[in-house]
Design an enzyme around this catalytic site. Structure first.
Site, PDB file in Angstrom:
ATOM      1  N   GLY A 256       0.792  -1.314   0.044  1.00 54.42           N
ATOM      2  CA  GLY A 256       0.062   0.046  -0.005  1.00 54.42           C
ATOM      3  C   GLY A 256       0.814   1.245   0.044  1.00 54.42           C
ATOM      4  O   GLY A 256       0.680   2.118  -0.836  1.00 54.42           O
ATOM      5  N   CYS A 373       1.469   0.849  13.225  1.00 47.67           N
ATOM      6  CA  CYS A 373       0.070   0.577  13.551  1.00 47.67           C
ATOM      7  C   CYS A 373      -0.125   0.262  15.080  1.00 47.67           C
ATOM      8  O   CYS A 373      -0.910  -0.718  15.103  1.00 47.67           O
ATOM      9  CB  CYS A 373      -0.796  -0.125  12.515  1.00 47.67           C
ATOM     10  SG  CYS A 373      -0.212  -1.713  12.209  1.00 47.67           S
TER      11      CYS A 373
HETATM   12  C1  LIG Z   1       3.112  -3.468   8.800  1.00 46.46           C
HETATM   13  S1  LIG Z   1       3.338  -4.590   7.444  1.00 46.46           S
HETATM   14  C2  LIG Z   1       3.840  -3.517   6.193  1.00 46.46           C
HETATM   15  C3  LIG Z   1       2.648  -2.865   5.487  1.00 46.46           C
HETATM   16  C4  LIG Z   1       3.269  -2.316   4.384  1.00 46.46           C
HETATM   17  N1  LIG Z   1       4.087  -1.102   4.533  1.00 46.46           N
HETATM   18  C5  LIG Z   1       1.916  -1.440   3.734  1.00 46.46           C
HETATM   19  O1  LIG Z   1       1.755  -0.578   3.723  1.00 46.46           O
HETATM   20  O2  LIG Z   1       1.229  -2.036   2.747  1.00 46.46           O
HETATM   21  C6  LIG Z   1       5.011  -5.326   7.968  1.00 46.46           C
HETATM   22  C7  LIG Z   1       5.768  -6.108   7.168  1.00 46.46           C
HETATM   23  O3  LIG Z   1       6.908  -6.379   7.569  1.00 46.46           O
HETATM   24  C8  LIG Z   1       7.340  -7.478   7.172  1.00 46.46           C
HETATM   25  N2  LIG Z   1       8.510  -7.893   7.847  1.00 46.46           N
HETATM   26  C9  LIG Z   1       8.600  -8.249   9.106  1.00 46.46           C
HETATM   27  N3  LIG Z   1       9.953  -8.620   9.532  1.00 46.46           N
HETATM   28  C10 LIG Z   1      10.808  -8.028   8.270  1.00 46.46           C
HETATM   29  C11 LIG Z   1      12.190  -7.991   8.081  1.00 46.46           C
HETATM   30  N4  LIG Z   1      12.935  -8.468   9.143  1.00 46.46           N
HETATM   31  N5  LIG Z   1      12.544  -7.841   6.909  1.00 46.46           N
HETATM   32  C12 LIG Z   1      11.553  -7.232   6.037  1.00 46.46           C
HETATM   33  N6  LIG Z   1      10.221  -7.272   5.963  1.00 46.46           N
HETATM   34  C13 LIG Z   1       9.902  -7.622   7.190  1.00 46.46           C
HETATM   35  C14 LIG Z   1       6.114  -8.491   7.053  1.00 46.46           C
HETATM   36  O4  LIG Z   1       6.222  -9.510   6.334  1.00 46.46           O
HETATM   37  C15 LIG Z   1       5.061  -7.579   6.773  1.00 46.46           C
HETATM   38  O5  LIG Z   1       4.630  -7.595   5.409  1.00 46.46           O
END
Ligand SMILES: C[S@@+](CC[C@H](N)C(=O)[O-])C[C@H]1O[C@@H](n2cnc3c(N)ncnc32)[C@H](O)[C@@H]1O
Length: 433
Positions: A256, A373
């Site tokens: 997003g 969030c």
């Molecule tokens: C809050 S969501 C992100 C939402 C996204 N920014 C959006 O606006 O659509 C957090 C994301 O971080 C990813 N994630 C978690 N740990 C991570 C890491 N160490 N490196 C990269 N991605 C990671 C998860 O798979 C998840 O998709």
């Protein structure tokens, strides 16, 4: 009973059982929707979301009504009764239909020996009405630990916050500025008979008076708009994007914000979108494709920079870290069941680790926006404070914005029943040497 042979209530009970076993609704609801007839899908969705939302209140009542807990193999019947209680207490469904169909669903779940119990419990519930809530966990329908943590963190606001988490979130759109101005798209919506207003703070946001299927939104398939909460939209406005910048979206899926970055500024040198989840990364590509945008996608642990970084520093970084998601409970009520108090400390350590790693790939003169969030200061204000004590050269920028609460290290939005989700944002800059 649907023409696919599955009772909606029985399917809902199994979905809730999966949530209790650790799966999110986003994971387990889509396959379950295929088990019921098309015209029953909205009902299945409403039962699953509604029962999760009111789980802790309904469960307090059910536990009080059961002389002893059901055996583990029969646990699905516990969930079946929660679904029925949700309908008795919080829906317009006729009570006799709820009772009859729940007993039928108990048979459909292959638990005929429990139909008497189900019938007895639900008849008593109908006859006696809803009992007084024994405590704040039942009253606000949140796990006990969350109520206590929010009461401690937000002594003035905890009750309003818990109530906001139980409200239905509005459907909010982000207009693709490359296609339409916000006013032009508002006119498109008016012409399509869809009532909507401009969001208060996000410059490209539009809030619908009631949700609609995305295929009813004018030019949706052509990328005119995306569904995105107002709070999520605000991240991009803090990035100070300009043509020629190399931008990193470090935790990008489902994309997003990657798309919002690309839409809001043409002429960026490159946008790199990283996510560690192989399952979620394809969603970023789908969103980019619909909006006809281009980014470099990388599946990696962003914190392990040796694994993916080409030594070209980034001018702008969005770090939208994994978090407790306690600011978006109204959209994801299953978080009440999935999250544990013991998750918060490990999450905070992941968040700080990601922030330190991203600092290394930020160019001198560059800007990093940290976002969650979450409404827990442990994942927000305190992460930034800990980071600043270790990185004395980092400069904290005070966003000059009319929204959110000043938390000294950033701005906090609490979920607003009328508009946006709960979010935290901090803006950090790396000085030129
Ligand atoms: C809050 S969501 C992100 C939402 C996204 N920014 C959006 O606006 O659509 C957090 C994301 O971080 C990813 N994630 C978690 N740990 C991570 C890491 N160490 N490196 C990269 N991605 C990671 C998860 O798979 C998840 O998709």
């Amino acid at each position: 009973m649907s023409d696919r042979g599955q009772s909606v209530r029985a399917v809902a009970a199994r979905v809730l059982q999966s949530v209790e076993n650790g799966q999110s609704l986003t994971q387990c609801l889509p396959p379950a929707l295929n088990e019921v007839a098309d015209n029953e899908r909205p009902q299945l969705q409403a039962l699953c979301y509604g029962t999760c939302r009111w789980f802790h209140r309904l469960d307090a009542e059910l536990q009080a009504r059961l002389k002893k807990p059901l055996r583990k193999p029969d646990r699905v019947v516990h969930h079946l009764m929660l679904v029925a209680l949700f309908q008795l207490r919080l829906s317009q469904q006729a009570n006799y239909a709820v009772l009859n169909e729940t007993v039928e669903a108990c048979r459909a779940l292959d638990k005929p020996h429990l139909t008497g119990l189900v019938n007895g419990v639900l008849r008593a519930a109908e006859r006696e009405g809803e009992p007084a809530c024994p405590d704040d966990s039942a009253r606000f329908s949140h796990p006990h630990w969350m109520v206590e943590k929010l009461r401690h963190n937000w002594p003035q606001d905890w009750q309003a916050l818990l109530d906001a988490n139980n409200a239905q979130a509005p459907m909010t759109l982000r207009v693709n500025a490359r296609r339409f101005s916000r006013n032009e798209y508002l006119q498109q919506l008016t012409d399509a008979g869809i009532e909507a207003t401009a969001t208060r703070f996000a410059p490209l946001g539009i809030q619908l008076a009631s949700p609609v299927a995305v295929d009813r939104l004018p030019w949706f398939a052509d990328g005119a708009v995306s569904v995105q909460d107002e709070a999520a939209q605000l991240c991009t406005t803090l990035m100070d994007l300009a043509p020629g910048q190399r931008v990193l979206d470090a935790c990008a899926a489902p994309g997003g914000k990657t798309c919002a970055i690309l839409e809001s500024c043409s002429g960026l040198e490159e946008v790199v979108a990283i996510d560690e989840s192989a399952d979620r990364l394809p969603r970023v590509q789908e969103n980019l494709d619909r909006l006809e945008l281009v980014a470099t996608l990388v599946q990696a642990d962003a914190a392990d920079i040796d694994q993916w970084w080409d030594r070209q520093p980034f001018d702008r970084i969005l770090l939208d870290v994994p978090c407790s998601a306690t600011g978006v409970i109204r959209r994801h009520p299953d978080i009440k069941l999935l999250r544990r108090e013991s998750d918060v400390v490990p999450l905070a350590s992941i968040q700080l680790g990601l922030l330190k790693a991203m600092w290394q790939v930020l160019a001198p003169g560059g800007r990093l926006v940290y976002a969650t969030c979450s409404v827990f200061p442990q994942e927000n204000h305190r992460i930034i404070r800990r980071f600043l004590t270790q990185q004395e050269h980092a400069v904290l920028r005070e966003p000059d914005v009319p929204w959110g609460r000043d938390m000294e290290t950033g701005r906090q939005l609490l979920p607003d029943p009328e508009s946006h989700d709960g979010f935290f944002y901090a803006v950090l800059e790396k000085p030129e040497p």
